[in-house]
Motif scaffolding. Structure first.
Motif: not given
Length: 266
Positions: A139-162
């Motif tokens: 349960y906790f491992d999957r949550a951590l792996r999903l966070r890494e997979k989704v990675n919103p900070l990187v995806n927002l940053g790649s569009s200039g949203i910092i």
């Protein structure tokens, strides 16, 4: 006399119907998808109410990134959360030993008083984890792996949203930045600070909620329609503990200083 003889059978039938429709019985069979809730600490620490505080965890500084807040269990039929499926929830730290560093970094709790995060993990496990199809470790491992997979900070940053102390971004641009990575399986949630109620306010990017398969392995389209509560423009403030050094400070009781003005602008 016939009625009296029938009473035990009627009582037994009533008991069986009650047990079969009890929250625990219904919840165990109805949780069929999950929602990963990721929290942006910059907005949490900027928008906390005057009676609340934002505190550094006792085990050190978490990542200046989106943090896991919960992996929630949902019923696609009702669209509602399924919670507390065990009347005697047991939370053990031993199954989490190998992932403690990641939990401290990405599953931290910024509430006060300062804490290690374990009370929050226990609450999340007992509220949602017991309703999932996963054991505690998964349960906790999957949550951590999903966070890494989704990675919103990187995806927002790649569009200039910092993160920025004063700048606002359009909700449409935020959605467009996240969609190529996670499709239409997410909802942006804001917390609202009123400047002059009810006309003037700022919306802060507080959470990104992502729909996930019941086994916690993959992002899925949300079974139930979910709309953002944000206005057209959204603030994305910096994480305060990434901006203020505290060398030599004891983090166990340190309140996090909140950024103000253009001095903290990136």
């Amino acid at each position: 006399m016939a009625v009296l003889k029938a009473l035990p059978g009627i009582c037994l039938l009533g008991l069986l119907l009650y047990l079969s429709s009890s929250p625990a019985a219904m919840a165990a069979s109805k949780s069929d998808y999950l929602i990963l809730t990721l929290m942006w600490p910059g907005s949490y620490c900027t928008s906390v109410q005057p009676t609340e505080k934002c505190c550094m965890p006792t085990n050190g500084e978490p990542a200046a990134d989106f943090l896991v807040q919960a992996l929630e269990t949902y019923d696609s039929t009702t669209g509602k959360p399924v919670t507390k499926c065990s009347s005697s929830c047991a939370f053990k730290i031993l199954p989490l030993v190998n992932m403690l560093d990641d939990l401290y970094t990405y599953y931290a709790n910024l509430t006060c008083p300062s804490n290690s995060g374990m009370p929050h993990w226990k609450d999340v496990w007992c509220t949602y984890g017991t309703c999932s199809r996963l054991n505690q470790s998964l349960y906790f491992d999957r949550a951590l792996r999903l966070r890494e997979k989704v990675n919103p900070l990187v995806n927002l940053g790649s569009s200039g949203i910092i993160p920025h102390a004063t700048k606002s971004y359009s909700l449409e641009d935020i959605n467009d930045a996240l969609a190529p990575r996670i499709g239409l399986s997410f909802t942006v949630v804001c917390t609202r600070n009123y400047i002059l109620w009810p006309f003037f306010y700022d919306d802060y990017l507080y959470q990104i909620r992502v729909c996930v398969s019941s086994d916690g392995r993959s992002v899925i389209g949300c079974p139930n329609g979910r709309e953002s509560n944000c206005g057209d423009t959204v603030k994305f403030p910096p994480v305060p503990y990434a901006l203020h050094g505290r060398e030599g400070d004891s983090v166990s009781s340190t309140l996090i200083e909140l950024p103000s003005g253009d001095e903290t602008a990136l």
